[in-house]
Design a protein around this motif. Sequence first.
Motif, PDB file in Angstrom:
ATOM      1  N   ASP A 250       0.320  -1.280   0.203  1.00 48.95           N
ATOM      2  CA  ASP A 250      -0.310  -0.093   0.077  1.00 48.95           C
ATOM      3  C   ASP A 250       0.606   0.908  -0.173  1.00 48.95           C
ATOM      4  OD1 ASP A 250      -2.329  -1.401   0.119  1.00 48.95           O
ATOM      5  OD2 ASP A 250      -2.212  -1.786   2.439  1.00 48.95           O
ATOM      6  N   TYR A 251       1.493   0.627   0.693  1.00 51.76           N
ATOM      7  CA  TYR A 251       2.603   2.127   0.854  1.00 51.76           C
ATOM      8  C   TYR A 251       3.351   2.636  -0.630  1.00 51.76           C
ATOM      9  CZ  TYR A 251       6.530   5.282   2.693  1.00 51.76           C
ATOM     10  OH  TYR A 251       7.415   6.324   3.264  1.00 51.76           O
ATOM     11  N   LEU A 252       4.261   1.398  -1.065  1.00 57.97           N
ATOM     12  CA  LEU A 252       4.430   1.693  -2.825  1.00 57.97           C
ATOM     13  C   LEU A 252       3.834   2.459  -3.563  1.00 57.97           C
ATOM     14  CD1 LEU A 252       7.169  -0.949  -2.746  1.00 57.97           C
ATOM     15  CD2 LEU A 252       7.540   1.051  -2.087  1.00 57.97           C
ATOM     16  N   LYS A 253       2.519   1.530  -3.869  1.00 66.14           N
ATOM     17  CA  LYS A 253       1.352   1.857  -4.453  1.00 66.14           C
ATOM     18  C   LYS A 253       0.923   3.694  -4.230  1.00 66.14           C
ATOM     19  CE  LYS A 253      -0.576  -2.191  -4.959  1.00 66.14           C
ATOM     20  NZ  LYS A 253      -2.223  -3.406  -4.824  1.00 66.14           N
ATOM     21  N   ALA A 254       0.675   4.102  -3.010  1.00 67.98           N
ATOM     22  CA  ALA A 254       0.377   5.471  -2.708  1.00 67.98           C
ATOM     23  C   ALA A 254       1.842   6.540  -3.270  1.00 67.98           C
ATOM     24  CB  ALA A 254       0.422   5.517  -1.091  1.00 67.98           C
ATOM     25  N   HIS A 255       2.649   6.166  -3.093  1.00 67.08           N
ATOM     26  CA  HIS A 255       3.932   6.559  -3.695  1.00 67.08           C
ATOM     27  C   HIS A 255       4.008   6.710  -5.775  1.00 67.08           C
ATOM     28  CE1 HIS A 255       5.033   6.727   0.275  1.00 67.08           C
ATOM     29  NE2 HIS A 255       6.341   7.250  -0.397  1.00 67.08           N
ATOM     30  N   LEU A 256       3.674   5.700  -5.780  1.00 64.48           N
ATOM     31  CA  LEU A 256       3.570   5.035  -7.912  1.00 64.48           C
ATOM     32  C   LEU A 256       2.402   5.728  -8.138  1.00 64.48           C
ATOM     33  CD1 LEU A 256       4.756   1.848  -7.195  1.00 64.48           C
ATOM     34  CD2 LEU A 256       5.936   3.571  -8.449  1.00 64.48           C
ATOM     35  N   ASP A 257       0.817   5.779  -7.185  1.00 61.62           N
ATOM     36  CA  ASP A 257       0.080   6.413  -7.782  1.00 61.62           C
ATOM     37  C   ASP A 257       0.286   8.303  -8.485  1.00 61.62           C
ATOM     38  OD1 ASP A 257      -2.469   7.552  -8.691  1.00 61.62           O
ATOM     39  OD2 ASP A 257      -3.060   7.642  -6.371  1.00 61.62           O
ATOM     40  N   PRO A 258       0.060   8.923  -9.808  1.00 61.97           N
ATOM     41  CA  PRO A 258       0.650   9.656 -10.470  1.00 61.97           C
ATOM     42  C   PRO A 258      -0.896  10.735 -10.345  1.00 61.97           C
ATOM     43  CG  PRO A 258      -0.568   7.919 -12.543  1.00 61.97           C
ATOM     44  CD  PRO A 258      -0.991   7.381 -10.427  1.00 61.97           C
ATOM     45  N   ALA A 259      -1.531  10.612  -8.815  1.00 66.26           N
ATOM     46  CA  ALA A 259      -2.100  11.188  -8.438  1.00 66.26           C
ATOM     47  C   ALA A 259      -1.549  12.508  -7.214  1.00 66.26           C
ATOM     48  CB  ALA A 259      -3.610  11.158  -7.768  1.00 66.26           C
ATOM     49  N   HIS A 260      -0.201  11.655  -6.822  1.00 63.17           N
ATOM     50  CA  HIS A 260       0.626  12.445  -5.655  1.00 63.17           C
ATOM     51  C   HIS A 260       1.697  12.050  -6.383  1.00 63.17           C
ATOM     52  CE1 HIS A 260      -2.731  10.924  -2.968  1.00 63.17           C
ATOM     53  NE2 HIS A 260      -2.561   9.664  -2.864  1.00 63.17           N
ATOM     54  N   GLN A 261       2.233  12.676  -7.439  1.00 60.98           N
ATOM     55  CA  GLN A 261       3.397  12.636  -8.172  1.00 60.98           C
ATOM     56  C   GLN A 261       4.210  14.051  -7.759  1.00 60.98           C
ATOM     57  OE1 GLN A 261       3.659  11.590 -11.785  1.00 60.98           O
ATOM     58  NE2 GLN A 261       5.034  12.776 -12.799  1.00 60.98           N
ATOM     59  N   GLY A 262       3.234  15.674  -7.662  1.00 60.63           N
ATOM     60  CA  GLY A 262       3.664  17.007  -7.675  1.00 60.63           C
ATOM     61  C   GLY A 262       4.963  16.841  -8.437  1.00 60.63           C
ATOM     62  N   HIS A 263       5.681  17.462  -8.020  1.00 58.72           N
ATOM     63  CA  HIS A 263       6.862  18.035  -8.422  1.00 58.72           C
ATOM     64  C   HIS A 263       8.172  16.923  -8.764  1.00 58.72           C
ATOM     65  CE1 HIS A 263       6.562  21.915  -9.624  1.00 58.72           C
ATOM     66  NE2 HIS A 263       5.566  22.299  -8.625  1.00 58.72           N
ATOM     67  N   GLY A 264       7.672  15.312  -8.405  1.00 59.55           N
ATOM     68  CA  GLY A 264       7.978  14.485  -9.162  1.00 59.55           C
ATOM     69  C   GLY A 264       9.171  13.966  -8.243  1.00 59.55           C
ATOM     70  N   PRO A 265      10.238  13.113  -8.803  1.00 63.58           N
ATOM     71  CA  PRO A 265       9.693  12.055  -9.731  1.00 63.58           C
ATOM     72  C   PRO A 265       8.811  11.302  -9.641  1.00 63.58           C
ATOM     73  CG  PRO A 265      11.444  11.252  -7.967  1.00 63.58           C
ATOM     74  CD  PRO A 265      10.987  12.299  -7.999  1.00 63.58           C
TER      75      PRO A 265
END
Length: 594
Positions: free
Chosen positions: A363-378
């Motif tokens: 879940d933790y990894l998927k949250a970081h990989l979610d495009p909705a949370h990309q912000g200024h990346g990466p």
Amino acid sequence: MSRIHSVAASALGVNRRTVLAAAGAVSLSAGVGYALHPTDSQAATAEPAAGSAAPAAARPFADKSRQTAATSPTPYTQGTTVASVAAPRGGSGYRRLGDGPGWKRVVRGELAAPRPTRVVRRTALAAFVQFTDLHLTDVQHPLRLEYLRAYDQHAWRPQEALTVPGAISLVERINALRGAPVTGAPLRFVMTTGDNTDNNARSELEWFMKVMSGGRITPNSGDPQHYEGVQNSGLTLYWQPGSATRDHDKALGFPNLEGFLAAAIREVRSPGLHLPWYSTVGNHDALPLGCYGSHGDPYLTEAAIKGKKLCDAPVADARKLRAAIKKATDPEGTGYRDFLKAHTRSMRTVTADEKRAPYTQADYLKAHLDPAHQGHGPFGHGYSTANLDAGTQYYSFRISDDVIGISLDTTDPGGHYQGSIGTAQLEWLDRTLGHDKHSYAVVFSHHTSKTMTNTRPDPARPKERRHGGAEVVSVLSSHSNVLAWVNGHIHKNAITPHRASSGGSFWEISTASHIDFPQLARVIELVDNKDGTISLFTTLVESAAPHRTDYADLTQTGLAALYRELSYNAPGRIVSFVGTEADRNTELVLKKHR
């Protein structure tokens, strides 16, 4: 070529190719920088198959940080602790804060003698920001251990309901910095070094991702309209800000603030960082309550989301539970489960909420990989689908032409709040440093070298040996390109020199948390002095909230200011967390080995 290095290649004995696309020029608050957007990693054999594409290079970028002192941008100390620090005003007991004098910079030469010519010859290599121990807290979560305050004052803090506006204010501060405090170089990124959340709750994970990447946040769970936690329980053990109850904290001078709890659960907005940001995992992110290896326990999972909350317990029971946590005699939470069952009749009825369920590593990894949370990346904030496939949370990345970063996972899935790493990760660390031996390296983790003492087996890898901090120090010392090990966990500013008899020496930089006073983050600058030495400049920063609070101001900014003041006055506050002058704003000198 800028790279995000997949850990799966090393951990699993196969190569995974990560194709990079440059983000182009990203307008940062500190100037023009760059961000990397790795795509999903794809499995490959040890050697690329015929006709397969090689990893694509990122577009060239102007490395404006690599300039001599004569042509570098102006140092920017505004908003840092060099300029001013929150300081108490008059009297005793509960104290208000105001603007105090800044902290001086201390030059430390334990690992190399500073030479006077370095000031006019130095060249900036990179500059970045460290966040650590934000502890974004769902204060209404049913599994919280607030009642341990009956035995240990530090087990509950009066400021905990304000972690989200406090963290947003820290983001606002970093966005306002126009360059690094010493060199003026652009700030390249922000790295969190763990304990981003507090209770391993899905609600908190969502708040963290939005604080960092931007969005609207309602720091509330359960009843959407009303707070249901210890601060409106009527118990004198806790500060009751909106009632006439004469609680223990009000007896110490804490104010009565009508409307405080309604304001604390009101929607706030984070602008998100204007810099790329990377993430490192801490024990509170990986383990329920930061100490129990109890993922999958049906009773505790149900207890997290159901409508019962324990707010009070006898002192003797609190003492026993606290001792079991500290001594790690109940790492899987079996005794904690029995404790809750024994106190069922004492629980308060609250509104059930599935968002409070514990989140897993995936879940933790998927949250970081979610495009909705990309912000200024990466994209993935350091993590990739290779991590998801391999079940790992460590990686390396390119900081600048001359510097790589390495993020470790020092949490022990077997339970307990102290850390360690497995053999596969330790060997990967050694290989990664050797592979990039022509680049300087900065290593990031949550735990410090002295708090990696928990070598309990990982339930998912029961036959793999775990390794403590001394072994990590040994590996880092064997590579002359390591400049620093940056971490948190101890909630204290502490800088430790590690001198190697052969190989390399490096500095261990531990930074105070953002939940306990003095609530700081740290800017770190790497410079080549062009005299056979390297300097690491460390500069602490507070949030953007004003030092002086206004009790009539319960806006997002007003709450962030109150967050700091409450943390200063919290019963049980550990004064030594601020560290000595030599642990705060510093210049750390190293011999140059390449």
